[in-house]
Design a protein around this motif. Structure first.
Motif, short mmCIF file in Angstrom:
data_model
loop_
_atom_site.label_atom_id
_atom_site.label_comp_id
_atom_site.label_asym_id
_atom_site.label_seq_id
_atom_site.Cartn_x
_atom_site.Cartn_y
_atom_site.Cartn_z
N SER A 74 0.87 -1.18 0.00
CA SER A 74 0.00 0.00 0.00
C SER A 74 0.90 1.23 0.00
O SER A 74 1.85 1.30 0.79
N LEU A 75 0.64 2.17 -0.90
CA LEU A 75 1.50 3.35 -1.03
C LEU A 75 0.68 4.62 -1.03
O LEU A 75 -0.27 4.75 -1.80
N THR A 76 1.03 5.54 -0.15
CA THR A 76 0.45 6.88 -0.17
C THR A 76 1.54 7.86 -0.59
O THR A 76 2.72 7.63 -0.34
N SER A 77 1.13 8.94 -1.24
CA SER A 77 2.10 9.90 -1.75
C SER A 77 1.55 11.31 -1.60
O SER A 77 0.34 11.52 -1.47
N TYR A 78 2.46 12.28 -1.66
CA TYR A 78 2.05 13.67 -1.49
C TYR A 78 1.30 14.18 -2.72
O TYR A 78 1.50 13.71 -3.84
N GLN A 79 0.44 15.16 -2.49
CA GLN A 79 -0.28 15.81 -3.58
C GLN A 79 0.57 16.89 -4.24
O GLN A 79 1.62 17.27 -3.73
N PHE A 80 0.10 17.40 -5.38
CA PHE A 80 0.69 18.54 -6.10
C PHE A 80 2.06 18.23 -6.72
O PHE A 80 2.74 19.14 -7.18
N GLY A 81 2.47 16.96 -6.74
CA GLY A 81 3.72 16.62 -7.39
C GLY A 81 3.52 16.52 -8.90
O GLY A 81 2.46 16.11 -9.37
N LEU A 82 4.53 16.89 -9.66
CA LEU A 82 4.47 16.81 -11.13
C LEU A 82 5.83 16.43 -11.68
O LEU A 82 6.85 17.02 -11.32
N VAL A 83 5.83 15.43 -12.59
CA VAL A 83 7.04 15.07 -13.31
C VAL A 83 6.64 14.67 -14.72
O VAL A 83 5.61 14.02 -14.94
N ASP A 89 10.37 6.23 -20.89
CA ASP A 89 10.15 6.21 -19.43
C ASP A 89 11.25 6.93 -18.66
O ASP A 89 11.47 6.66 -17.47
N LYS A 90 11.92 7.87 -19.31
CA LYS A 90 12.96 8.64 -18.65
C LYS A 90 12.42 10.02 -18.25
O LYS A 90 11.81 10.70 -19.07
N PRO A 91 12.61 10.42 -16.99
CA PRO A 91 12.13 11.74 -16.56
C PRO A 91 12.77 12.88 -17.34
O PRO A 91 14.00 12.90 -17.54
N SER A 96 8.33 18.42 -9.17
CA SER A 96 8.03 19.66 -8.45
C SER A 96 7.08 19.36 -7.29
O SER A 96 6.29 18.41 -7.34
N THR A 97 7.15 20.15 -6.24
CA THR A 97 6.33 19.95 -5.05
C THR A 97 5.43 21.16 -4.80
O THR A 97 5.52 22.17 -5.49
N VAL A 154 2.43 12.63 -18.46
CA VAL A 154 2.32 13.69 -17.45
C VAL A 154 1.89 13.00 -16.16
O VAL A 154 0.78 12.47 -16.08
N LEU A 155 2.75 13.02 -15.14
CA LEU A 155 2.53 12.20 -13.96
C LEU A 155 2.48 13.01 -12.67
O LEU A 155 3.18 14.02 -12.54
#
Length: 339
Positions: A74-83, A89-91, A96-97, A154-155
């Motif tokens: 189970s994984l939770t993650s922060y909001q408002f992130g963008l990559v 599949d390379k960033p 950004s936070t 856009v992730l």
């Protein structure tokens, strides 16, 4: 049921622990500090490769030799992130936070591109503030077309990490909502996304975090000694998961989440908006269920500011006797206000 590996990816720390079916921690909690990269013009980002490495390392440490006992991730993650990620599949960018202000001065141009801002707010439940990554998307499309033209995906922060573990790009409604371009019915908003220069096909699949699961990659199962076919829950964003654990979706209960960014929310069956000037956000948990509230300040932002200014690491606070008056001649004020 066996054990669950519970992973929490926050803006400043990433933690993992084995948990039993009663929600009790069944092992040692492992934690790693996540360094945020910043500069004088407002950058506040995570290096995606460092985040990937930290995710795998903290999972390895938490599981240790008990992989055969683990039935679910189970994984939770922060909001408002963008990559942004290319076709291989390379960033193409860092992640950004919420505290990144690089695109703040661009916000007026973003609103002009959107046109009817009130309609955007009503369609998404997201107030028109610059922190939403959809503003940053327009900033990138306007100022860096070379990167924009290479983008395949856009992730948000979760979909990037889920791809590390499953090989698929997907997220949940509550994390996707924080991009600012998911409508209140749970669909990527074509009008908003095209207005900022992108296409809905570039966005991840959105799942119901309360019920949906995806299989982990065979290589991940092998690396951690898991049973082949072990799944990961789509889950919620970090604050939503905390509220669920505290029964914050029950009548009469509100939950305050004080992380790097802070929100105070209550569950609502429909979006609640304030076009007259409020900053109320109705975060979509799943179709027909919202987590509504607004942001507040907290001390983590100020703590990180202090550490950056003094060029110190977070562990400094754990090893120094800073509570002794006059320690090393350092004096602090008792309160920080604002950011």
């Amino acid at each position: 049921m066996g054990l669950i590996l519970s992973i929490d990816v926050g803006t400043t720390n990433i933690k993992a622990a084995l948990v039993d079916e009663d929600g009790q921690i069944a092992g040692v909690v492992k934690s790693m500090n996540m360094e945020m990269e910043g500069d004088a013009v407002g950058k506040a980002e995570h290096d995606p490769q460092k985040l990937r490495k930290a995710l795998l390392e903290v999972c390895r440490l938490a599981i240790a030799s008990r992989g055969a006992e683990v039935d679910l991730f189970s994984l939770t993650s922060y909001q408002f992130g963008l990559v942004l990620v290319d076709k291989d599949d390379k960033p193409l960018t860092k992640i950004s936070t919420f505290v990144d202000t690089t695109a703040q001065s661009h916000h007026a141009r973003f609103l002009e591109a959107i046109g009817d801002v009130d309609q955007m707010y009503l369609r998404t439940g997201c107030p028109p503030i610059f922190q939403y990554p959809v503003n940053r998307l327009h900033y990138i499309a306007s100022n860096n077309p070379a990167i924009k033209n290479q983008v395949a995906h856009v992730l948000d922060s979760k979909s990037f990490l889920m791809h590390v573990l499953t090989g698929e790009y997907f997220t949940d409604f509550s994390t996707a909502n924080s991009l600012g371009c998911l409508d209140v019915a749970g669909h990527w908003d074509k009008g908003i996304i095209e207005a900022v220069g992108f296409d809905t096909s570039q966005f991840p699949r959105v799942l119901n975090g309360f019920v949906d699961k995806v299989r982990l990659k065979k290589t991940i199962c092998s690396e951690f000694g898991l049973k082949e076919g072990t799944e990961i829950s789509a889950g919620l964003y970090d604050g939503g998961a905390l509220a669920a654990a505290l029964t914050g979706f029950e009548p009469g209960i509100a939950v305050g989440n004080f992380g790097t960014s802070g929100f105070f929310r209550v569950p609502t069956p429909t979006p609640i908006q304030d076009p007259a000037g409020g900053l109320i956000q109705s975060c979509l948990l799943r179709p027909g269920a919202f987590f509504t509230g607004s942001g507040i300040n907290n001390c983590t932002l100020a703590t990180n500011l202090l550490l950056n200014l003094l060029e110190l690491k977070y562990d400094y606070f754990r090893t120094k006797e800073l509570s002794i008056p006059g320690s090393n001649g350092v004096m602090t004020f008792p309160y920080f206000t604002g950011e």
